[in-house]
Write an enzyme that holds these catalytic residues in place. Structure first.
Site, short mmCIF file in Angstrom:
data_model
loop_
_atom_site.label_atom_id
_atom_site.label_comp_id
_atom_site.label_asym_id
_atom_site.label_seq_id
_atom_site.Cartn_x
_atom_site.Cartn_y
_atom_site.Cartn_z
N ASP A 125 28.48 35.70 36.71
CA ASP A 125 29.41 35.00 35.83
C ASP A 125 30.10 33.85 36.58
OD1 ASP A 125 31.25 34.42 33.77
OD2 ASP A 125 31.38 36.53 33.22
N THR A 142 31.02 32.67 28.40
CA THR A 142 30.35 33.93 28.73
C THR A 142 29.52 34.50 27.60
OG1 THR A 142 32.09 34.46 30.31
CG2 THR A 142 30.75 36.29 29.54
N ASN A 160 33.11 32.84 22.93
CA ASN A 160 33.60 34.20 23.14
C ASN A 160 34.36 34.66 21.90
OD1 ASN A 160 32.59 34.24 25.76
ND2 ASN A 160 34.50 33.52 26.66
N LYS A 165 32.73 43.19 31.92
CA LYS A 165 33.09 42.67 30.60
C LYS A 165 32.21 43.30 29.53
CE LYS A 165 34.38 38.04 32.28
NZ LYS A 165 34.09 36.59 32.14
N ARG A 220 31.26 42.03 26.65
CA ARG A 220 30.27 41.09 26.14
C ARG A 220 29.13 40.85 27.13
NH1 ARG A 220 35.10 38.44 27.05
NH2 ARG A 220 35.12 36.71 28.55
N HIS A 277 38.39 31.66 37.93
CA HIS A 277 39.48 31.25 37.05
C HIS A 277 40.82 31.30 37.76
CE1 HIS A 277 37.77 30.49 33.11
NE2 HIS A 277 36.99 31.56 33.21
N HIS A 302 27.27 30.25 33.05
CA HIS A 302 27.86 28.91 33.01
C HIS A 302 28.27 28.55 34.42
CE1 HIS A 302 31.73 30.94 33.41
NE2 HIS A 302 31.42 31.67 32.36
#
Length: 560
Positions: free
Chosen positions: A53, A94, A115, A176, A178, A324, A368
């Site tokens: 990620d 994501t 998302n 996560k 997802r 992040h 990404h």
């Protein structure tokens, strides 16, 4: 004498020509034999799909000298490296990223346009994996109310299940939800994600199962996760981390309770103020927990133990959390990747011993990339900055009220898309196309936006290159907005600390793509490859049907 010589020359020419034809025919037959003898399909015991990620391509090269021989370097040196690999759509986030890797399609086809996004049918925001039809398995919270129902096409994992009459197992794992739900597809045997807070355990949804299998229960009741509740210091001497910026700077976020964003980070001391186990996600230890659980999954599910191909989908999410929080130029992100390299080494060595060296196939990519912190770029005199959303909303609201008499025309703004209220447009007897164009021209006059497109343009034109091509691939006719804005390079809608992503710009689209193992030719290419090419490449290797929304093409250089 002349005629004899001439006749002899003709015979010799004829002989050589005939000989050349025969040789050419023989070579053609040999080539045909080689092609005929090429395997119809490759049958690894296990496919391991790895999504890191928020991994920029240059993390491979930038931290190369710190990597060991058996992690990233093994995948690059013994596998195939696609150096010019890109996402061919936006938003680069994501949910869409994982869906695109596994469907071989873009949001325009698979429907995962963010998302979260504004749902035009229900007039509410929706989450890409949420599904109230199902309940949590393994906990009493709502964190497991998930399914892949919003993804409208099949995945490579679905196609493997269908091809093997549901005998090939598919297991998907990520911190996560997802990152597990979407790669697992509609038919996965299991998908697991990590519940933080005061829980610190892996859970699932009753979309997949009614109860957690014993090996998951055993993992959750063990002390494996507890051992990571410890200070986070650099795994190597911090003075050797010359590939990243100063440890103490103003471009990084702070854990609650810290006064500086510097090593060592006292996780036990910060524990209660940072949601306890949730804190581990924002450290490289989240990736280590994922690796621990993946290894137990291989053993517990007996993946790769027979001649029917299984699939393990792993997403390493902590790289995104750390990026992040601290930014792409931080010592924290460098340490996270050095530690991830060691986790990959551990995973590959376990696959060697459990499944067998040469009996499995791996691909590694990202969902990404990410931008360098604009505040840092600005200090280096590189054009960059931040979107002032409140200012834009105010200015646009005033324009709409002056032009049309009401600001109610706008229903939602999200994912760089503006959604209009078509009932009000109809009631005001306005032309939707003209309203779109008017608002697009107004937004284009704002300093932070580079390009603006309308839904009418997306529906009626076919773009093949550049930013409009990327925007169009992310545009879904049923789900996307009326106006799509593209911020200028270096401009983001985010806090002044840490990095983010989501744009159509190259720092968000350029990500690694590595193939390794059974059926893969070692090598590399600088030719452009795209994220939707991954699923059809794996499908071609396995000799199975492509996912039913596939728009990508097999990367032929990769395959034996």
């Amino acid at each position: 004498m002349f005629f004899k010589s001439y006749f002899t020359s003709i015979l010799l020419i004829g002989f050589f020509l005939n000989s050349s034809v025969v040789t050419s025919q023989r070579r053609a037959k040999e080539s045909a034999k080689i092609e005929d003898s090429a395997p119809l399909k490759t049958t690894p015991k296990l496919i391991v799909g790895i999504v890191v990620d928020q991994m920029r391509y240059d993390y491979l090269t930038r931290f190369w000298n710190h990597y060991g021989d058996d992690g990233f370097k093994r995948l690059v040196n013994e596998g195939f490296n696609c150096k010019n690999n890109h996402f061919n759509y936006a938003p680069t986030s994501t949910g869409p990223g994982h869906a695109s890797v596994y469907t071989g399609a873009t949001p325009s086809i698979h429907g995962i346009i963010g998302n979260n996004w504004y749902d035009k049918e229900t007039d509410k925001p929706v989450y890409c994996a949420a599904d109230d039809s199902y309940e949590t398995v393994g906990a009493t919270t709502a964190a497991g109310k998930m399914s892949p129902h919003r993804m409208t096409v099949t995945t490579i994992t679905d196609q493997l299940r269908l091809h093997t009459q549901m005998k090939g197992k598919v297991v998907a794992i990520a911190l996560k939800d997802r990152g597990a739900v979407l790669p697992g597809g509609h038919t996965a045997n299991a998908a697991y994600w990590f519940l933080g807070g005061g829980e610190g355990k892996w859970i699932s949804s009753n979309y997949y199962m009614q109860n957690l299998p014993k090996w998951v229960v055993d993992f959750n009741s063990s002390k494996v996760v507890e051992k990571y509740k410890k200070p986070w210091n650099t795994i190597e001497d911090i003075t050797s981390y010359e590939e990243s910026g100063p440890d103490n700077n103003t471009y990084e976020g702070l854990y609650t309770g810290e006064s500086t964003p510097t090593f060592p980070h006292d996780l036990p001391g910060l524990w209660d103020k940072n949601s306890k186990y949730e804190l581990l996600k924002v450290t490289p230890f989240g990736n280590s927990i994922t690796t621990d659980f993946a290894i137990d999954a291989i053993k517990g599910e007996q993946l790769g133990t027979d001649n029917i191909t299984d699939f393990l989908a792993i997403s390493f999410s902590s790289t995104d959390y750390v990026g992040h929080w601290f930014g792409v130029n931080s010592k924290e992100i460098q340490d996270t990747y050095i530690r991830l390299d060691r986790d990959l080494e551990r995973l590959l060595k376990y696959l060697d011993s459990k499944v067998g060296a040469g009996e499995y196939t791996v691909f590694l990519t990202a969902d990404h990339g990410a931008i360098n912190v604009p505040a840092y770029l600005k200090d280096q005199r590189i054009p960059s900055g931040y979107i002032n959303r409140a200012e834009i909303q105010s200015e646009l609201g005033e324009f709409i009220k002056y032009k049309y008499g009401s600001t109610a025309l706008i229903k939602n703004y999200s994912n760089n898309q503006l959604f209009l209220d078509h009932k009000i447009i109809q009631n005001l007897d306005l032309n939707p196309k003209e309203v779109q164009e008017t608002l697009a021209n107004e937004l284009l006059s704002y300093n932070t936006f580079e390009k603006v497109y309308t839904a009418y343009q997306m529906r009626n034109n076919e773009y093949t290159t550049g930013i409009p091509y990327i925007i169009q691939n992310g545009y879904n006719m049923k789900r996307s907005g009326d106006i799509l804005v593209v911020p200028k390079p270096g401009i983001i809608d985010y806090s002044k600390t840490g990095s983010t992503h989501g744009s159509a710009q190259i720092y968000d689209t350029h990500t690694p793509l590595l193939f390794y193992g059974k059926g893969i030719i070692p090598g590399s290419t600088a030719l452009r490859t795209e994220i939707p090419d991954i699923a059809p490449t794996i499908a071609t290797l396995l000799g199975i049907a492509f996912p039913n929304g596939t728009t990508g093409k097999p990367i032929t250089q990769v395959l034996e």
